[in-house]
Design an enzyme around this catalytic site. Sequence first.
Site, PDB file in Angstrom:
ATOM      1  CG  HIS A 184      -1.759  -1.097   1.494  1.00  0.00           C
ATOM      2  ND1 HIS A 184      -1.317  -2.264   2.062  1.00  0.00           N
ATOM      3  CD2 HIS A 184      -3.092  -1.253   1.280  1.00  0.00           C
ATOM      4  CE1 HIS A 184      -2.330  -3.107   2.177  1.00  0.00           C
ATOM      5  NE2 HIS A 184      -3.424  -2.523   1.716  1.00  0.00           N
ATOM      6  CG  ASP A 209       1.679  -0.907   3.412  1.00  0.00           C
ATOM      7  OD1 ASP A 209       1.015  -0.617   4.417  1.00  0.00           O
ATOM      8  OD2 ASP A 209       1.273  -1.666   2.514  1.00  0.00           O
TER       9      ASP A 209
END
Length: 436
Positions: free
Chosen positions: A99, A102
């Site tokens: 993501h 992340d």
Amino acid sequence: MTYFPNFGKIKYEGQGSKNPFAFKFYDADRIIDGKPMKDHLKFAMSWWHTLCAVMADPFGAGTIDRSYGKTDPMDIARAKVDAGFEFMDKLGIEYFCFHDMDIAPEGKTFAETKKNVQEIVAYIKSKMEGTNIKLLWGTANLFNNPRYMHGAGTSCEADVFAYAASQIKNAIDATITLGGKGYVFWGGREGYETLLNTNMAIELDNLARLMKMAVNYARSKGFDGDFYVEPKPKEPTKHQYDFDSATVIGFLRKYGLDNDFKLNIEANHATLAGHTFEHELRVARINGFFGSIDANQGDEHLGWDTDQFPTDVRTATCAMYELIKAGGFTNGGLNFDAKVRRPSFTFDDLALAYISGMDTFALGLIKAYEIIEDGRIDSFVLDRYKSYKSGIGAEIMNGTATLESLEEYTLKNGEPKVESGRQEYLESILTQVLYR
């Protein structure tokens, strides 16, 4: 600097090995049906659970330090890259997923967030050079930040929709820059808590509009990979619009998104939906929507998404059977959307979890091919539907039968003869193959 000093490159040592840092079933270069095992399975590291999750839960703080010896958020982000590539190299994992939030910290403004992501993407790309490591798919985190409390593409606030679209644009850019062949939509908060404050029609229409914008933008930038939707029935919302495979397929077909989208199926999400993992894969496969897999398992005694590393060989075998019948992966793969248990707080535990999960699916792949080679189950199913090969069954299949003709047939032939389904016999075959 090494972040995983207690083990080197993990090698295949066979079923008899008692070395915890060795594969017992995953032999990456073993040829199965004409190609290496690693190409059948396409294992991928999840950036979020592997490198970011501190294992906090609603009842306690995290048990794992994910700062990697750094204090500045961007330094931590770069350290995660270094740690991730060391981990993938030692485990022989050739793919990863992420993501946007992340890989880089969210800034005080969107412009700062965009800059942070671009900087870390460039660093990841530099680490990929000279390796066999590739991006499987990317996505945007549209559920953590409080701005998404009412959803992202389904938000009642147009400004939130616009912010989500901006995040998606930049996550697509990152995916293209890193050579990814997939982009995932997981509607973490695309659902509702109560219908009393929800206009479902607007929310579903807007979600489709956002997905169409994403497709149009990505294609205009040369992206030729697959888009995925990851079904999940609940959590964090009470009801999510991507409830299960059948629901998502209906949505994609309604809004004309079926030419660009496939499904990314997660085992634990199937459990939450009241289905088996193989059921969700079967529904996706027979409808032409099989794409990628989130490899994990849930706990049937717990009502939430536990994201455990997979250890159930029977389930893995049934899942790999569906993979084989689908013709294997194209742009998808097996992403370990799984996390160690909260008391398993060392980096060694993380490696051991991956080894176990990779061995589980490797054995599942082997056994799935053995089931197909054995032939008894496939032959039974083929024979079970033989009545549709000729006579009235063929007329039903080719569309020439009518209610009138079927009534005439029934009046002439009387009560049908029904054969046993022999479920117990078939399950015994599965058990026999699994344990021989």
